[in-house]
Write a protein that holds these residues in place. Sequence first.
Motif, short mmCIF file in Angstrom:
data_model
loop_
_atom_site.label_atom_id
_atom_site.label_comp_id
_atom_site.label_asym_id
_atom_site.label_seq_id
_atom_site.Cartn_x
_atom_site.Cartn_y
_atom_site.Cartn_z
N LEU A 227 0.83 -1.21 0.00
CA LEU A 227 0.00 0.00 0.00
C LEU A 227 0.86 1.26 0.00
N VAL A 228 1.88 1.29 0.88
CA VAL A 228 2.72 2.49 0.96
C VAL A 228 3.53 2.67 -0.31
N ASN A 229 3.88 1.58 -0.99
CA ASN A 229 4.69 1.67 -2.20
C ASN A 229 3.87 2.10 -3.41
N ASP A 230 2.56 2.12 -3.28
CA ASP A 230 1.71 2.54 -4.39
C ASP A 230 2.05 3.98 -4.78
N VAL A 233 0.12 7.06 -3.35
CA VAL A 233 0.19 7.43 -1.94
C VAL A 233 1.18 8.57 -1.76
N LYS A 234 0.78 9.60 -1.02
CA LYS A 234 1.64 10.75 -0.74
C LYS A 234 2.28 10.59 0.64
N PHE A 235 3.30 11.40 0.88
CA PHE A 235 4.02 11.42 2.18
C PHE A 235 4.51 10.02 2.58
N LYS A 236 5.15 9.35 1.63
CA LYS A 236 5.61 7.98 1.88
C LYS A 236 6.59 7.92 3.04
N ILE A 242 6.15 6.29 10.66
CA ILE A 242 5.12 5.99 11.66
C ILE A 242 4.94 4.47 11.80
N LEU A 243 4.95 3.76 10.67
CA LEU A 243 4.72 2.32 10.70
C LEU A 243 5.88 1.55 11.33
N ILE A 244 7.07 2.13 11.30
CA ILE A 244 8.24 1.45 11.87
C ILE A 244 8.43 1.79 13.35
N LEU A 245 7.67 2.74 13.87
CA LEU A 245 7.83 3.16 15.26
C LEU A 245 7.76 2.01 16.27
#
Length: 437
Positions: A227-230, A233-236, A242-245
């Motif tokens: 999803l993030v690699n799409d 998507v903005k502000f990757k 945030i997802l790695i926190l």
Amino acid sequence: MPQHQEQKQLTNNQKKFNPNVAMVLSILLAGLGQIYNKRYMKGISFIILEIAFILATFDFLWLGLWGIMTLGTIPGVDHSIYLLVYGIVSLIIIAFAVTLYVFNVRDAHKQAILLNNGKQPPSFKQAIRNGYDKAFPYIMTAPGLVLLIFTVVFPLLFAVALAFTNYDLYNSPPRNLVEWIGFNNFKDLATIPIWQDTFISVFSWTIIWTLVATSFQIVVGLVLAVLVNDKRVKFKKTIRTILILPWAVPGFVSILIFAAMFNDEFGAINRDIIIPLIGGDGLPWLTDPTYTKIVLIMIQTWLGYPFVFALFSGVLQSVSSEWYEAAEVDGATRWQKFRNITLPHVLFATAPLLIIQYTTNFNNFNIIYLFNEGGPAVQGQNAGGTDILISWVYKLTFDTNNYSMAAAISLIIGLIVSIFAFFQFRRTNSFKEEGNI
């Protein structure tokens, strides 16, 4: 020199340097074969080395071999565990000695053959130089090999040996002697009801835990990475951060926080969410094995997905956009592009690391023990309702001092992980010759 004279001289050399005689002499006493081959300095060095080895280690080796066979004969005087340690060390020393002895025999046999073929024995200096050149890699790796043997091989052999003894709280030296009991520990696991029921229950949960928790964290990591690699998507960078926190917080800290949040009496989950919604006393997160297992799987998914997400995100960056453009020209759907381009590429590059995720969770002691110490208790079993094999081994070792049974279960764990990893790695494309994805 005429040809018949050369043949005659070669025949005389063959009679003089018989490889079988050199080999037998070296078996009788290290160095005799080298002296027979007229390599006097090397032969004398082998003889001195063997005599020194025998004089220096004979008493220790005799004690070690006697100790590992008997584990002592006089309670209160002989310490069975010390004798077992001496025995294992003795076997390792003997293995080293046998290796050098085999080298000595092979060297004598090989040199006799070379001499029969007309090769002159090298001078002492030349022999030293040749030996150093050939042995240099072994000299450099020898310290690491010795360290590996006494930090990995020795503890492994000790644990394996304990699995075939009756070492527990009631057979603990020096007051009592430990005895060899063969496969009785493994037999007890399969026949005695309390051991059998506990082992089946713990083993089943270990398999479920490994497969479900690991698969969840892999699936969540993959979905988020895709999803993030799409490109829409903005502000990757912000989203990835945030997802790695959860990965940035030490695992044991997160586990302890979750344990407090899911506490049945004062936890925020029951007090602030469950009770206001459904009333009552909340859900028995820590006292019902089913609820505890569900929570453990959710927590492991939370703790494990960031690594998988970061891994997949890096791999997806290397997938060429031209592949997707060509697939779109051919009329491929999003699912077809994911199934035929994204997924094969990601699995090809990350399969070994994903396998390691499964083997790691199989022995994931931290989350099981820190969250609820493997509890809650289960009637008729000597393990908790959420204990996996490794946490059960810990309790057997430190809570009930049943060292031999813990060693037997540890041996089973090692065999399972080794077999699983061996077959999976062999079937993984990334460990084979690179082909088309």
